[in-house]
Design an enzyme around this catalytic site. Sequence first.
Site, PDB file in Angstrom:
ATOM      1  N   ASP A 107       0.801  -1.228   0.000  1.00 14.40           N
ATOM      2  CA  ASP A 107       0.000   0.000   0.000  1.00 14.40           C
ATOM      3  C   ASP A 107       0.828   1.269   0.000  1.00 14.40           C
ATOM      4  O   ASP A 107       0.340   2.338  -0.339  1.00 14.40           O
ATOM      5  CB  ASP A 107      -0.816   0.053   1.306  1.00 14.40           C
ATOM      6  N   CYS A 108       2.029   1.135   0.487  1.00 13.99           N
ATOM      7  CA  CYS A 108       2.838   2.329   0.747  1.00 13.99           C
ATOM      8  C   CYS A 108       3.810   2.639  -0.376  1.00 13.99           C
ATOM      9  O   CYS A 108       4.557   3.608  -0.281  1.00 13.99           O
ATOM     10  CB  CYS A 108       3.592   2.144   2.053  1.00 13.99           C
TER      11      CYS A 108
END
Length: 811
Positions: free
Chosen positions: A483-484
């Site tokens: 996600d990052c």
Amino acid sequence: MKFGYFDDARQEYVITSPTTPLPWINYLGCENFFSLISNTCGGYSFYKDAKLLRLTRYRYNNIPTDTNGRYYYIKDGDTIWNPGWQPVQTELDSYSCRHGLGYSVFTSTKNELTAELTAFVPLNNNCEINRLTLKNTSNQAKDISLFSYIEFCLWNAVDDMTNFQRNFSIGEVEIEGSAIYHKTEYRERRNHYAVYAVNTAIDGYDTDRDSFLGAYRGVNRPIVVEQGKSTNSKASGWAPIGSHNINVTLQPGEEMSYVFVLGYLEIDEDNKWEAPGVINKAPAKEMLAKFETNEQVETALDELKEHWTTLLSKYTVETNDDKLTRMVNTWNQYQCMVTFNMSRSASYYESGTGRGMGFRDSCQDLLGFVHLIPDRARERIIDIASTQFEDGSAYHQYQPLTKKGNMDIGSGFNDDPLWLIAGVSAYIKETGDFGILEESVPFDNDESKAQPLMEHLRRSFNFTRTNLGPHGLPLIGRADWNDCLNLNCFSKTPGESFQTCSNFESGKAESVFIAGMFVRYGKEYAELCKRTGNQAEAELVLAAVDKMYDAVLENGWDGEWFLRAYDAFSEKIGSKECEDGQIFIEPQGFCVLAGIGVKEGLAEKALNSVKERLDTKYGVMLLQPAYKDYHLNLGEVSSYPPGYKENAGIFCHNNPWVSIAETVIGRGDRAFEIYKKTCPAYVEDISEIHRTEPYVYSQMVAGADAPRHGEAKNSWLTGTAAWTFVNVSQYIIGIRPEFDGLVVDPCIPSDMPGFKATRIFRDATYNITVENPNGAQKGVAKLVVDGQEMSGNIIPFVDGKKEYNVTITLG
Ligand code: BGC
Ligand code: NOJ
């Protein structure tokens, strides 16, 4: 250092000190009514949705930690204490908390009085039972005053924490006999109320928090308890609570049990009122009548235990390693079930007010849970697929109550679509139910756009196939599994951060990880095409998969390991050319488990690089070197201090990918070594370092760059549960469902002498014995099914046959 021990015979973890490093929790409830319960009786309850239908109030990030729960105060002379130690924190003469499968039991003693509190949510009932038994073990009579306490939440947990100008005036209750009814908002927007009752006559009650606690007091010293007398307060606005007072004299040796029930009731519009302003209590009374006696409670608890025994009998092993056995037979599967139920909504790290169901998360949760209750997996698949967009992309999240996609977050996580193929294929392998592919499923919940599920899979696959970047690799979009890693987050506006970036859709950053997924799940989709008679589509798919395979070898290989990605400027991410973030774990695990680079010898190289550069004694880190500085063009990843979360933390979720990859190249010793490093039972001895529950996985363990290397965070709700179970059950133990039957292909450490396993698969029982006389790590030398030697490692599924006796010799 340990704070308890495993009781394997009872499938319980027994906590022997209330002051665990962090609250160690358990989950009660299987279907609609759920409670979180910590080892000191903290936690809260909700019906279906932890945000919208919250029964009891919890205070996050509170001090002292974890204060609000279901509390029972025992006043014995001048001593006031609780069976779970909190909130009064009176030192106990003895204490234990047994977290079992769907129940928790607290047993404590103080001054020769024993209290045993059993908490569980019975099957098919929307309530939590708290049975409290008090026993006088002294040789004198004791006069005891008992007070119960819960604090009601005004249903919507976010509103409850924020909208005080309204909330302080809406609280309403009714009291009838020993039952307290919480009916806030019932007159208006609610079709439900809560009841908190006890199965005996009471000596008093309180329903107004301030009356019970007294001004400026906390739950650790309620004035009512100190004075030994309820005030019979009736909440009107402010903070409604439920508290009963029972006074009892216990003769020496005498014991007494009370059954408290916290229930949720839904009433249809026509039957809402018994009399003007008086709620219809009939359904509540019907529920309470089921749990009036000790025997009824015992029966309900036995049914719950039976339920779990049946569920977990689907996959059991007997090995020479107790830790392995208990994780496989009990705790890993238990966590898979809980994670499937909760998604990422309610834990001690997820507030239950934020995320709904994740598209990728739920698809992956299926992988570890599908063998337990395949019907619920089927239902979930349809729910998830119904939120997909027509172009194959997906809402990243959807709301469990409405089952609608979450617009605020939207789409753009380009790994999402392929996880649907993973989930569906796992479901069909488990059940043989190809019929699901013909199920008509809407796009974006619009029935007029419904298509067979198979068409959804086609669009998933084609979404990736038609969204490739300059190197022929899949576009990453907003992020992939990580996600990052927001590589399209570059900005020309000074001061913009990854949180405000909005140009990810136009960016051309590419993901080698999604390429690995495409190869793996593309092959599975092709197999589904073949088996449903669409040979032409299968060939097209396999051609696209081959092309991707080549693209990875050509543009996704860095010399010693797989690259992670290309950023929006086509610069390499996860390359020896980078200053930080030279190697990432995800593509090493996923490309190899997809079979990429195995025959070329690259897989082995990549996994050796993982061992050399990412390994620590607590697990494999996500990347190295950690990003020292913040780089906007990488997104959220470098916003974390080195060693935490996606910036070089040990992200437990992808450790099993590497372990599976090791099994692909046959290195059982190494696969098992990786498995053990993050496996809770193996780190129980260092609970003071690890700190989270030693019976479940956490999302992350701090990496080598962090000052608190080895410390875990975010226990329970993580894809780690499913992937570690897939790893250990299907690749290490090696019993894996395939379309044509069960494959048995263990990849174990050479010093493991073999094992026995029982697997219930498509209603048949497989009794499997694996022998390892020559210390092999992988390779089936001999397969005997019901006395007949067969070639290969697959036990062909014979319709109607109920039992298979299988012996396997490795070598
Ligand atoms: C967090 C990540 C986390 C993810 C969960 C992000 O905003 O910061 O670390 O894994 O959300 O979806
Ligand atoms: C947690 C999220 O729930 C999951 O979807 C994601 O893949 C991981 N974090 C890694 O960022």
